[in-house]
Design a protein around this motif. Structure first.
Motif, short mmCIF file in Angstrom:
data_model
loop_
_atom_site.label_atom_id
_atom_site.label_comp_id
_atom_site.label_asym_id
_atom_site.label_seq_id
_atom_site.Cartn_x
_atom_site.Cartn_y
_atom_site.Cartn_z
N PHE A 180 -4.86 29.47 -46.92
CA PHE A 180 -4.15 30.61 -46.34
C PHE A 180 -2.69 30.28 -46.07
O PHE A 180 -1.89 31.18 -45.86
CB PHE A 180 -4.82 31.05 -45.03
N TYR A 181 -2.31 28.99 -46.08
CA TYR A 181 -0.90 28.64 -45.91
C TYR A 181 -0.10 28.98 -47.16
O TYR A 181 1.11 29.14 -47.11
CB TYR A 181 -0.74 27.15 -45.63
N SER A 182 -0.76 29.04 -48.31
CA SER A 182 -0.05 29.32 -49.55
C SER A 182 0.31 30.78 -49.62
O SER A 182 -0.15 31.60 -48.85
CB SER A 182 -0.93 28.94 -50.74
N GLU A 217 3.57 28.76 -57.76
CA GLU A 217 3.65 29.57 -56.54
C GLU A 217 5.07 29.61 -55.99
O GLU A 217 5.56 30.66 -55.55
CB GLU A 217 2.70 29.02 -55.48
N ARG A 218 5.74 28.45 -56.02
CA ARG A 218 7.12 28.40 -55.50
C ARG A 218 8.02 29.33 -56.30
O ARG A 218 8.81 30.10 -55.70
CB ARG A 218 7.64 26.96 -55.60
N TYR A 219 7.95 29.29 -57.60
CA TYR A 219 8.85 30.10 -58.42
C TYR A 219 8.58 31.59 -58.21
O TYR A 219 9.52 32.39 -58.07
CB TYR A 219 8.70 29.75 -59.90
N LEU A 220 7.32 31.98 -58.17
CA LEU A 220 7.00 33.39 -57.96
C LEU A 220 7.39 33.85 -56.55
O LEU A 220 7.75 35.01 -56.35
CB LEU A 220 5.51 33.64 -58.21
N HIS A 221 7.30 32.93 -55.59
CA HIS A 221 7.74 33.27 -54.23
C HIS A 221 9.24 33.55 -54.20
O HIS A 221 9.68 34.56 -53.62
CB HIS A 221 7.41 32.12 -53.28
N ILE A 222 10.02 32.69 -54.83
CA ILE A 222 11.47 32.91 -54.90
C ILE A 222 11.77 34.21 -55.62
O ILE A 222 12.61 35.01 -55.19
CB ILE A 222 12.16 31.73 -55.61
N LYS A 223 11.09 34.45 -56.72
CA LYS A 223 11.31 35.66 -57.51
C LYS A 223 10.95 36.91 -56.69
O LYS A 223 11.56 37.97 -56.85
CB LYS A 223 10.47 35.62 -58.78
N SER A 224 9.99 36.77 -55.78
CA SER A 224 9.54 37.91 -54.99
C SER A 224 10.49 38.22 -53.83
O SER A 224 10.82 39.38 -53.59
CB SER A 224 8.13 37.65 -54.44
N GLU A 274 16.58 27.06 -50.33
CA GLU A 274 15.28 26.62 -49.81
C GLU A 274 15.47 25.63 -48.66
O GLU A 274 14.70 25.64 -47.69
CB GLU A 274 14.47 25.98 -50.93
N LEU A 275 16.47 24.76 -48.78
CA LEU A 275 16.75 23.80 -47.71
C LEU A 275 17.11 24.52 -46.42
O LEU A 275 16.71 24.10 -45.33
CB LEU A 275 17.89 22.89 -48.14
N PHE A 276 17.82 25.63 -46.53
CA PHE A 276 18.23 26.41 -45.37
C PHE A 276 17.16 27.40 -44.91
O PHE A 276 17.36 28.09 -43.91
CB PHE A 276 19.52 27.18 -45.67
N ASP A 294 14.54 31.99 -47.28
CA ASP A 294 13.40 32.80 -47.72
C ASP A 294 12.34 32.95 -46.62
O ASP A 294 11.35 33.65 -46.81
CB ASP A 294 12.76 32.18 -48.96
N LYS A 295 12.55 32.28 -45.48
CA LYS A 295 11.56 32.32 -44.40
C LYS A 295 12.28 32.60 -43.07
O LYS A 295 12.46 31.69 -42.24
CB LYS A 295 10.79 31.00 -44.33
#
Length: 441
Positions: free
Chosen positions: A32-34, A86-93, A111-113, A116-117
């Motif tokens: 569920f974390y993903s 998953e990472r790439y699709l998350h960024i794309k989303s 991502e470092l900053f 996206d979250k």
């Protein structure tokens, strides 16, 4: 503000970063974390996506080979591919604009900053907005015998709110950089943090230091040049709390106490930012003071709001901690969730009662309770109802349910935010009408 955001980020990431053993088990059991895209992964879908990318996008997509040898000691190659997918699709989303630049370094910095979250930044900002709006309403009501005009109030509120928003985003990013620098050799051993840019080698240590220095410079500039001097001293006052954090997270079950203490310091800073922006008349009304003295700040209202936000944070972060309690035991990580165990809900109810009384007292001292302040009064009762309802409804043994109600707290906080902003707009309109009548007479 720098210390607040750093302490929040480090505290928030501690659980996942310290779970170094049995990582594959953690990956299998805590899906569920993903992202929600987890179920879409397959080797065929991976190949199709990868083959559809441009050469630069493929660099963004793939885990740098420099860390692969270490990563493969914990995860299989297929698991690494799933994390890439998953990472790439998350960024794309969530941030598709980043991919249009085709810059691997720009994507890694974002991502470092944690751009996206933003949930952590929004929760951090909520007490700041409350205190900024409350103090602006107090100025309209004649705080310290000075009644601000509509134009002055709007300009001050707009400027300080903009600075707080910028400061929150900048310094939360700085906190994330500090966290990733500290845990760069641990994050790739945990599934949830496997693709963090320093953990997988997309950002090196020197680049992270340069980014941190730049962010810190911007944050200090906002604090020093943009905010009144009272904010500077109040900000420094939070540093001792940050320094004792290691003692709390390693030797006690109450890391949430330190998190809540620092994370809600904005409930004090907002009052100082607004009220410290004006000049006040001396008692003989022949001279002007340059600024407001610290002892003249509305400390009772400030203290009530701070207690409110402190206990609110204790409540929602304890709910958050119940997600990881099974793994915290294995990793020897202490939290209020483990300390209180089956007694958690009674403790949360007790804190909610104290919180509701503190919130009422803070609003009452600020002149925001009563028949002339219907909207702000209603927002207080609505917020308290939602908080008690959360404690009643949440299933502390269901990680997904804990995560759901943790995120709901951001919406619950907006109940007071919206209520205060509506009240502020109404009082501005009312104040303008009074000014017009005075001019007419």
């Amino acid at each position: 503000m720098f210390s607040i955001n750093i302490s929040y980020t480090v505290l928030r990431s501690t659980r996942s970063n310290l779970i170094k053993s049995n990582s594959i088990f953690h990956y299998n059991k805590v899906s569920f974390y993903s992202t929600k895209l987890n179920n879409e992964y397959s080797s065929d879908n991976y190949s199709k996506l990868y083959n559809s990318l441009t050469p630069k996008q493929k660099v963004i997509f793939k885990t740098p080979p420099s860390k692969m040898e270490k990563i493969l000691k914990t995860f299989t190659e297929d698991q690494v591919k799933q994390s890439e997918y998953e990472r790439y699709l998350h960024i794309k989303s969530v941030q598709p604009w980043l991919l249009k630049f085709n810059s691997p370094k720009l994507v890694a910095l974002a991502e470092l900053f944690r751009t996206d979250k933003p949930t952590g930044t929004h929760l951090l900002l909520t007490p700041c907005i409350w205190s900024l709006t409350m103090s602006s309403l107090m100025m309209l009501s004649g705080f310290n015998q000075l009644q601000a005009s509509v134009v002055d109030s709007l300009c001050t509120f707009g400027l300080q709110t903009s600075l707080f928003i910028a400061g929150a985003y900048i310094m939360r990013s700085a906190g994330c950089v500090v966290n990733d620098m500290h845990d760069r050799d641990l994050d790739f051993k945990v599934w949830r943090s496997l693709q963090r840019p320093m953990a997988c080698g997309r950002i090196n240590y020197t680049e992270a230091w340069l980014a941190l220095l730049g962010l810190t410079g911007l944050g200090v500039a906002i604090l020093y040049f943009g905010l009144p001097w009272q904010c500077w001293w109040l900000g420094l006052a939070s540093l001792p709390i940050v320094f004792v954090y290691p003692l709390f997270k390693r030797f006690t079950y109450y890391p949430q106490v330190v998190l809540s203490s620092c994370f809600n310091w904005g409930s004090l800073l907002g009052f100082a930012a607004i009220l410290g922006s004006y000049n006040y008349a001396d008692s003989n009304e022949t001279e002007k003071k340059e600024d407001l003295e610290m002892e003249d700040l509305p400390w009772r209202s400030m203290a009530g709001l701070y207690v409110t936000t402190f206990l609110w944070c204790m409540i929602y972060d304890t709910i958050y901690a119940h997600q990881d309690k099974k793994f915290d035991i294995k990793a020897n990580i202490k939290s209020t969730a483990l300390k209180w165990g089956s007694n958690t809900k009674p403790v949360l109810y007790t804190m909610a009662v104290i919180q509701s009384l503190a919130l009422f007292d803070s609003f009452n001292e600020a002149g925001l309770i009563g028949k002339d302040r219907v909207v702000s009064t209603a927002s207080v009762f609505a917020f308290n109802y939602l908080l008690f309802r959360t404690i009643y409804k949440v299933n502390l043994d269901d990680p997904k349910n804990c995560w759901y109600y943790f995120k709901r707290n951001l919406k619950y906080g907006q109940v007071i935010t919206v209520g205060l902003l509506i009240e502020y707009a109404y009082q501005l309109f009312k104040h303008k009408d009074n000014e017009t009548k005075k001019l007419t007479y």
